[in-house]
Design a protein around this motif. Sequence first.
Motif, PDB file in Angstrom:
ATOM      1  N   ASN A  41       0.811  -1.235   0.000  1.00 45.59           N
ATOM      2  CA  ASN A  41       0.000   0.000   0.000  1.00 45.59           C
ATOM      3  C   ASN A  41       0.838   1.275   0.000  1.00 45.59           C
ATOM      4  O   ASN A  41       0.288   2.355   0.232  1.00 45.59           O
ATOM      5  CB  ASN A  41      -0.967   0.057   1.194  1.00 45.59           C
ATOM      6  CG  ASN A  41      -1.812  -1.171   1.345  1.00 45.59           C
ATOM      7  OD1 ASN A  41      -1.848  -2.026   0.480  1.00 45.59           O
ATOM      8  ND2 ASN A  41      -2.501  -1.263   2.460  1.00 45.59           N
ATOM      9  N   ALA A  74      -4.830   0.395  -0.081  1.00 42.00           N
ATOM     10  CA  ALA A  74      -4.789  -0.876  -0.800  1.00 42.00           C
ATOM     11  C   ALA A  74      -3.535  -0.874  -1.682  1.00 42.00           C
ATOM     12  O   ALA A  74      -2.886   0.164  -1.835  1.00 42.00           O
ATOM     13  CB  ALA A  74      -6.059  -1.041  -1.638  1.00 42.00           C
ATOM     14  N   ASN A  77      -0.883   0.158  -7.739  1.00 39.34           N
ATOM     15  CA  ASN A  77      -0.666  -0.511  -9.023  1.00 39.34           C
ATOM     16  C   ASN A  77       0.193   0.265  -9.999  1.00 39.34           C
ATOM     17  O   ASN A  77       0.791  -0.325 -10.893  1.00 39.34           O
ATOM     18  CB  ASN A  77      -2.011  -0.798  -9.697  1.00 39.34           C
ATOM     19  CG  ASN A  77      -2.808  -1.806  -8.913  1.00 39.34           C
ATOM     20  OD1 ASN A  77      -2.271  -2.797  -8.464  1.00 39.34           O
ATOM     21  ND2 ASN A  77      -4.075  -1.538  -8.730  1.00 39.34           N
ATOM     22  N   ASP A  93      -5.524   0.004  -5.759  1.00 38.40           N
ATOM     23  CA  ASP A  93      -6.753  -0.779  -5.701  1.00 38.40           C
ATOM     24  C   ASP A  93      -7.816  -0.118  -4.828  1.00 38.40           C
ATOM     25  O   ASP A  93      -8.962  -0.544  -4.837  1.00 38.40           O
ATOM     26  CB  ASP A  93      -6.468  -2.178  -5.155  1.00 38.40           C
ATOM     27  CG  ASP A  93      -5.813  -3.084  -6.181  1.00 38.40           C
ATOM     28  OD1 ASP A  93      -5.841  -2.729  -7.382  1.00 38.40           O
ATOM     29  OD2 ASP A  93      -5.281  -4.136  -5.789  1.00 38.40           O
ATOM     30  N   ASP A  94      -7.445   0.894  -4.066  1.00 38.84           N
ATOM     31  CA  ASP A  94      -8.428   1.626  -3.259  1.00 38.84           C
ATOM     32  C   ASP A  94      -9.254   2.593  -4.100  1.00 38.84           C
ATOM     33  O   ASP A  94     -10.149   3.256  -3.587  1.00 38.84           O
ATOM     34  CB  ASP A  94      -7.748   2.365  -2.114  1.00 38.84           C
ATOM     35  CG  ASP A  94      -6.606   3.274  -2.547  1.00 38.84           C
ATOM     36  OD1 ASP A  94      -6.386   3.419  -3.771  1.00 38.84           O
ATOM     37  OD2 ASP A  94      -5.930   3.836  -1.670  1.00 38.84           O
TER      38      ASP A  94
END
Length: 130
Positions: A41, A74, A77, A93-94
């Motif tokens: 994260n 999260a 990426n 991903d959040d």
Amino acid sequence: MRVKTVQINWHDKLPIFSVDFDHNYVNSSGGWRFATGGGDNNVRLWRLRTPSEREREPKQPAVEFLASLNRHTAPVNVVRFSPCSSKLASAGDDGVIIIWRQQQTTEETLRAPPATMEGVLEDDGFVEPE
């Protein structure tokens, strides 16, 4: 011939999903700055030492840790530096995209206590997006 797999634990032994170099990085000691985004994260900033630095100090690691930017909740990426400034974008991903800009540091700024509101000076030298 012997082969040994090198294990790099840059993101707490979790995968690194993205790497980008800052083509606008200027530092008196030289080298290249890059960012990584990973499964922990976090966005992490690094400096790759120059070949002459590595020759002068061969026992020092070739990569120096600079900062950890930890606003994502999260895995991160993608990380990308702006082609025309040293702003950094990260997405995870959040579902959040963060544009980071570097805080200008002066001797006075370094002595001042950090603020606690929006637009805050963080320990990592970057400030919250506006």
